[in-house]
Each structure stands twice: as C-alpha cells, then as structure tokens.
Design a protein around this motif. Structure first.
Motif, PDB file in Angstrom:
ATOM      1  N   LYS A   1       0.821  -1.219   0.000  1.00 49.19           N
ATOM      2  CA  LYS A   1       0.000   0.000   0.000  1.00 49.19           C
ATOM      3  C   LYS A   1       0.850   1.262   0.000  1.00 49.19           C
ATOM      4  N   ASP A   2       2.123   1.135   0.414  1.00 51.57           N
ATOM      5  CA  ASP A   2       2.999   2.297   0.514  1.00 51.57           C
ATOM      6  C   ASP A   2       4.390   1.888   0.038  1.00 51.57           C
ATOM      7  N   TRP A   3       4.850   2.496  -1.078  1.00 52.13           N
ATOM      8  CA  TRP A   3       6.151   2.132  -1.628  1.00 52.13           C
ATOM      9  C   TRP A   3       7.281   2.387  -0.636  1.00 52.13           C
ATOM     10  N   LYS A   4       7.150   3.453   0.170  1.00 57.45           N
ATOM     11  CA  LYS A   4       8.216   3.782   1.114  1.00 57.45           C
ATOM     12  C   LYS A   4       8.412   2.672   2.141  1.00 57.45           C
ATOM     13  N   GLN A   5       7.355   1.909   2.407  1.00 55.34           N
ATOM     14  CA  GLN A   5       7.431   0.860   3.422  1.00 55.34           C
ATOM     15  C   GLN A   5       8.363  -0.276   3.012  1.00 55.34           C
TER      16      GLN A   5
END
Length: 479
Positions: free
Chosen positions: A387-391
């Motif tokens: 859901k979040d590329w940064k994760q």
C-alpha cells in the motif's frame, strides 16, 4: 555402469482404482508400465528381477495376458512389501523404479503416489520422498537408482473431501550411504498435471521417455541427463503446460553433488492457493515469467483499482509453477504484518542452513546480512499487497543481484517498476470459473442467468466466489 543380470526393476502401472471415479479413461498407465518392463527384459534383466504391479481397466486386461511376465497387485501393501522385503536385501548394481498413475502433493510439499486400492475414505499411497531416502540409506543394498515417475503433482485436489492428513506408507530409513547415486525424473513440476494421450493410450511423458531411450542407441543403462534433455525438448514442442523436472545426487564420503536442485529441498513459505481451480490467467502467467526474466523487480497491479481481480492468486500460482527456478528459495512477505526486516530474518533462520545473524546487529544490519549470507541460487521475494512504496524500499535487494522481487499492489500511479496490469476475467473465463465453483450441470441448466451473474459482478474473481458461496446455500437454484 550396471550389468543387466545385477539390475532390478519395480514397475507400477495403475489406471483402475478402488475409487472408480479416479480411473484413467481409456487407460494408458498399465501399457506404459508393461512397455517399460519389456524394455528392461529386452536388455537382459532377468524376469525374476522384475516386479511388475498393474491395475488395468477391464478393456485392457488382454495386455496382461499377453505380456509373458508375472503380474502382481498394485496395492499399497504389496508394493511396500516388495520394497522392504524383496528389494531392500538384494545385492545389485542398479534399481529402476517406474511409476505411471495418479499422484498428489501435500501442503507440506511431499509427493505422494496413489495406489490401486485408494479411495476417498482411505487414500492408500506411497510417500515418494521417504522412499528415496530409504533407497539412499544403509537399509538398502542396491546403491544406484533411476526413478521415472509419470504422475501428477497436484497440490489442490478437486475433491472437497480431501483429508487434511493423507496418511499412506512412509518408509523408515537408516544412515545415508556414502557411495550412492540417485537420478529421479519426474513428469511434472509442482502443481502440474501429467497429461495422457487418450487416443494412443499412453502418458505423454512415458512416450517421450521411450523415444529418448530409443535414441540412446541401445546403450544400457542410457545416459539419463541426455534422456532428460530429449524429454524436455519434446515437451516444449508439445506445449502441454507440463514440464518434466529432475534431480541427481551423487555421494562419496558425505559430499553431495546436485546437477539440478532437489525440488523437495527448496525453502519457501509460499501461501496456499485459495482457488478451487485457477482459470483464465495462463497468458498472464507467461507474461509475468517473461517480465521476471529481464527485470529485477516486477509489480502486479490492479487495472480496476477496486481489488479482487486475483493479484495475490496470480503471484501464488507463478511462485508454485516456477519454484524450481529459484533454488535459493521463495520468501513471501506481508507488508501489513510485523516489520519486513524481521520477516526476512526469521525466514532465513527457520529455512536456511548456516544462517546465524549476530544479535548485536541492528535490524538494518541483519537485513544486509540476509543479502550476503542467503543460500546459494536465484531467490524470489514476494511483497504481497503493498500500500505504501516507502514501506518496502529499505528491504529491496541491490539491483542486479540474484534476488528477484515480485510485488502485488492496487496502485497504478507513481510506479517506477515494470508492471503487469491485471484486469477482470474475460466473459468465457468468468463463466468457466463459475462452472468450476458450482458444477457444470447446475450452470448449464440456467446458462443465461449464469452469464448474467458474471456480468453483474463485473467478471471479477472475488465477486464470483461470493456469488458461488450464496448459491451453494441449501434450497437455492442458482441464486
């Protein structure tokens, strides 16, 4: 090298089962087994060294009467007795095992071979992995083995009443031999069906093996690596969505060489498929394979943006079908669970040998330890439902390494990686899935209404599963 008079054979062909619904229409396995037994005898292997276990359909009984060899029952008890009481104490150069019939694979990834007396209440079967371990131990005197297995490796059975524990015969072994060789040629990779040529009453795999033996110009025993390459080339031309695989181990003084990674030993935590039958995505599986051949990171995205199109299921199916290509293992990661770095390290500690990251390392240091100390071979990392590329960014391996990354996500924007956009099923694919879920007779009785249901849910797989769940309630016709 093996002298024919010091060669033994356990030959099994099963096309008729106690559970008659499992019979092989028209047959094939019994004739394939007979032809293999005759091949052994023609090359000088004595009749008394060949144990032939058959279960033939009524229309093929004449084959047994004409074979000129002693034929025995293909039951679990008889076959296991032959292994433990007849073959185990024999002194010889080489043992051939040929098996043609049904096979399954358990959730623990053990290949099982169904015997003729198997039924839905008592799944009589042999544990192939434990048999191979027995053959390579000091409880078995014949040191060299060639096993040719023409059987499916389905990890999801069509029957709703499949037991959680298949039971079956597991062989007890002793200490490993230090001078043993074993070559195992399997008709399928995990999850695939071994196809039968009903017109010619033979397994495509068995026929390909016979042709390869013929091309060996009478050499006995034939070079199995050459045989295997010929068989694989044959299947590539047939385009049967079935690819034979093999592994070969040779041990002297405890050292083991493997020219092809043993599929039983590949570490993984691939999720179990929730699909009763995987339909309508063969083209996408092939597209995904091609993308991963030329890219380090590939994403499966959702064209609809609504979810439920089968991104995770496609990743599961790809991982199972091509696990053999990732001898370093397949690590499935859930960004919605505990810290990704912890998941990576735990996978390594549980599944990989000699994997001991120092406790003093920070979590980022332990992740770096993973990349440098992972088991040899190509590795597949699956980040499911991102859901979040940064994760996930801190947990991606270096570009150009032996680690490949597969991502599933609903996101379609801001993507810097090559992607496979996944859309709804085709109308035909959706109807095929609904038919699988509800049964052919039921759908055909109300075909137009069934087609309308497929349109109503937008041809999205999750919608079809929800519809099918409601339709299976007592008293309902279709919905």
């Amino acid at each position: 090298m093996a002298k024919p008079e010091r060669t033994f054979g356990l030959i099994v062909g099963i096309e008729k089962y106690h559970e008659t619904a499992w019979n092989v229409p028209g047959g094939g396995p019994a004739d394939d087994a007979l032809k293999f037994a005759h091949w052994l005898h023609w090359h000088g292997v004595p009749r008394e060294n060949i144990r032939l276990c058959l279960s033939a359909l009524e229309e093929n009984h004449q084959l047994i009467g004409e074979c000129g060899l002693t034929v025995e029952l293909a039951t679990e008890q008889n076959i296991s007795d032959i292994v433990t009481n007849f073959l185990s104490p024999k002194s010889g150069d080489l043992l051939y095992i040929f098996w043609a019939g049904h096979g399954v694979i358990t959730s623990e990834r053990e290949r099982r071979l169904l015997c003729a007396d198997a039924n839905k209440q008592n799944w009589q079967n042999l544990d192939l992995n434990s048999l191979l371990v027995l053959l390579g131990s000091d409880k078995f005197q014949i040191r060299n083995h060639i096993c040719i297995i023409d059987a499916c490796a389905n990890y999801v059975l069509e029957s709703k009443r499949r037991p959680t524990n298949l039971g079956g015969k597991a062989f007890l072994s002793g200490q490993p031999h230090k001078d043993s060789q074993q070559f195992v040629l399997l008709a399928t990779r995990e999850g695939e069906q071994a196809k039968v040529n009903s017109e010619n009453k033979t397994g495509y795999f068995s026929q390909a093996v016979r042709e390869a033996f013929t091309e060996a110009n009478g050499n006995f025993p034939p070079d199995m690596k050459g045989v295997t390459e010929a068989v694989k080339q044959r299947f590539i031309s047939l385009d049967k969505k079935q690819l034979p695989t093999y592994f070969y181990s040779r041990s002297w003084d405890g050292d083991i060489e493997k020219s092809h990674f043993n599929p039983f030993d590949i570490p993984h935590n691939i999720q179990q498929s929730q699909a009763r039958k995987f339909v309508g995505r063969d083209e996408e599986i092939e597209q995904l394979r091609q993308l991963l051949q030329t890219n380090d990171v590939v994403a499966i995205t959702d064209v609809t943006g609504q979810g439920g199109v089968g991104k995770t299921e496609l990743a599961i199916q790809y991982s199972w079908q091509y696990l053999e290509d990732y001898s370093g293992g397949c690590c499935w990661l859930n960004p919605q669970g505990i810290d990704l770095g912890t998941q990576l390290v735990e996978f390594g500690v549980v599944n990989l040998s000699n994997f001991n990251p120092p406790n003093a390392l920070s979590l980022s240091g332990q992740v770096a330890y993973c990349w440098k100390n992972w088991q040899a071979g190509k590795v597949l990392l699956v980040f499911d439902d991102v859901k979040d590329w940064k994760q996930i960014q801190p947990y991606l391996p270096l570009k150009g390494s032996r680690f490949q990354v597969l991502i599933t996500t609903r996101q379609n924007t801001g993507l810097t990686y090559p992607s496979l956009p996944l859309d709804k099923l085709s109308a035909d694919g959706a109807l095929e899935l609904l038919t699988t879920l509800l049964g052919k007779d039921r759908v055909e009785k109300e075909l137009e209404f069934a087609q309308g249901l497929c349109r109503f849910v937008g041809y999205v797989p999750i919608g079809l599963y929800q519809i099918a769940a409601q339709c299976r309630e007592p008293g309902r016709v279709l919905c």
